[in-house]
Motif scaffolding. Structure first.
Motif, PDB file in Angstrom:
ATOM      1  N   ARG A 217      74.345  72.132 -16.202  1.00 23.19           N
ATOM      2  CA  ARG A 217      72.919  71.870 -16.018  1.00 23.19           C
ATOM      3  C   ARG A 217      72.494  70.735 -16.939  1.00 23.19           C
ATOM      4  O   ARG A 217      72.917  70.655 -18.086  1.00 23.19           O
ATOM      5  CB  ARG A 217      72.098  73.116 -16.347  1.00 23.19           C
TER       6      ARG A 217
ATOM      7  N   PHE B  42      71.517  79.664 -11.942  1.00 28.22           N
ATOM      8  CA  PHE B  42      71.631  79.249 -13.331  1.00 28.22           C
ATOM      9  C   PHE B  42      71.006  80.268 -14.269  1.00 28.22           C
ATOM     10  O   PHE B  42      71.389  80.345 -15.433  1.00 28.22           O
ATOM     11  CB  PHE B  42      71.035  77.858 -13.568  1.00 28.22           C
TER      12      PHE B  42
ATOM     13  N   ASP C  11      68.713  68.675 -17.758  1.00 26.91           N
ATOM     14  CA  ASP C  11      67.268  68.557 -17.527  1.00 26.91           C
ATOM     15  C   ASP C  11      66.763  67.272 -18.167  1.00 26.91           C
ATOM     16  O   ASP C  11      67.025  67.013 -19.342  1.00 26.91           O
ATOM     17  CB  ASP C  11      66.532  69.733 -18.159  1.00 26.91           C
TER      18      ASP C  11
ATOM     19  N   TYR D 212      72.012  70.324 -11.272  1.00 28.42           N
ATOM     20  CA  TYR D 212      72.954  71.433 -11.369  1.00 28.42           C
ATOM     21  C   TYR D 212      74.260  71.025 -10.696  1.00 28.42           C
ATOM     22  O   TYR D 212      74.242  70.370  -9.664  1.00 28.42           O
ATOM     23  CB  TYR D 212      72.447  72.671 -10.610  1.00 28.42           C
TER      24      TYR D 212
ATOM     25  N   THR E 160      69.344  77.932  -6.592  1.00 31.91           N
ATOM     26  CA  THR E 160      69.963  77.303  -7.752  1.00 31.91           C
ATOM     27  C   THR E 160      69.306  77.780  -9.036  1.00 31.91           C
ATOM     28  O   THR E 160      69.979  77.958 -10.043  1.00 31.91           O
ATOM     29  CB  THR E 160      69.923  75.769  -7.672  1.00 31.91           C
TER      30      THR E 160
ATOM     31  N   VAL F 162      66.969  75.618 -22.817  1.00 33.38           N
ATOM     32  CA  VAL F 162      67.154  74.381 -22.071  1.00 33.38           C
ATOM     33  C   VAL F 162      66.872  73.192 -22.979  1.00 33.38           C
ATOM     34  O   VAL F 162      65.795  73.081 -23.548  1.00 33.38           O
ATOM     35  CB  VAL F 162      66.216  74.346 -20.837  1.00 33.38           C
TER      36      VAL F 162
ATOM     37  N   THR G 275      65.948  68.365 -12.691  1.00 34.86           N
ATOM     38  CA  THR G 275      67.063  69.215 -13.100  1.00 34.86           C
ATOM     39  C   THR G 275      68.240  68.932 -12.182  1.00 34.86           C
ATOM     40  O   THR G 275      68.093  68.892 -10.967  1.00 34.86           O
ATOM     41  CB  THR G 275      66.687  70.708 -13.005  1.00 34.86           C
TER      42      THR G 275
END
Length: 171
Positions: free
Chosen positions: A60, A12, A62, A69, A8, A19, A67
């Motif tokens: 995504r 990504f 965070d 996804y 993953t 981020v 995290t």
């Protein structure tokens, strides 16, 4: 389960951008680029990243060492990102054999065959939910931690809420 964690991250990375880390306690509904799937994620709407590339839809979020996804992939793309197999059966078989797998449960999501699983990776917890669409694509919801005590403590409740809210909206 560590292979899924690495996969993953690689997937990504294809959609790399800065981020944005959300503050704990904020939740919103994230939807993939083409509206194929949606799920609740522990980020405010403005902190959710949504990308699309060559038919792969990615979301995504965070937040505090966790995290989340959400992907929609063509089945033939799955092995290119290091996932074990290109069908739901092959992915499930690989996860079942992994010694770090805690459980694997078969279910359905919006009428499609699915399963979810939780386990440990070398640096934290990881859970994945996989939905097999009937058009040669797979949906994956992945939640993973950085191994911190705080993230590991919130991990299961975040995965459960995101998974239970997952809907195939435009197959």
């Amino acid at each position: 389960m560590s292979a899924l964690r690495i996969s993953t991250a690689l997937l990504f990375a294809v959609f790399a951008s800065s981020v944005a880390v959300a503050q704990p306690g904020e939740w919103s509904t994230a939807q993939t680029t083409y509206g194929t799937v949606s799920a609740e994620v522990p980020c405010a709407k403005e902190a959710v990243q949504t990308k699309e590339r060559d038919g792969t839809e990615a979301v995504r979020c965070d937040v505090s060492g966790i995290t989340v996804y959400l992907f929609v992939l063509k089945n033939e793309m799955i092995p290119a990102f290091g996932f074990p197999g290109s069908t739901i059966a092959e992915i499930k078989q690989s996860i079942t054999k992994d010694a770090d797998t805690v459980y694997l449960t078969d279910v359905s999501v919006s009428g499609y065959p699915a399963f979810f699983s939780e386990g440990r990776a070398s640096d934290g917890k990881v859970a994945i939910g996989v939905v097999e669409l009937d058009d040669g694509r797979t949906v994956m919801l992945n939640v993973q931690t950085d191994g911190s005590e705080a993230a590991d403590a919130e991990f299961s409740s975040i995965f459960v809420r995101s998974w239970e809210s997952l809907q195939v909206t435009k197959p």
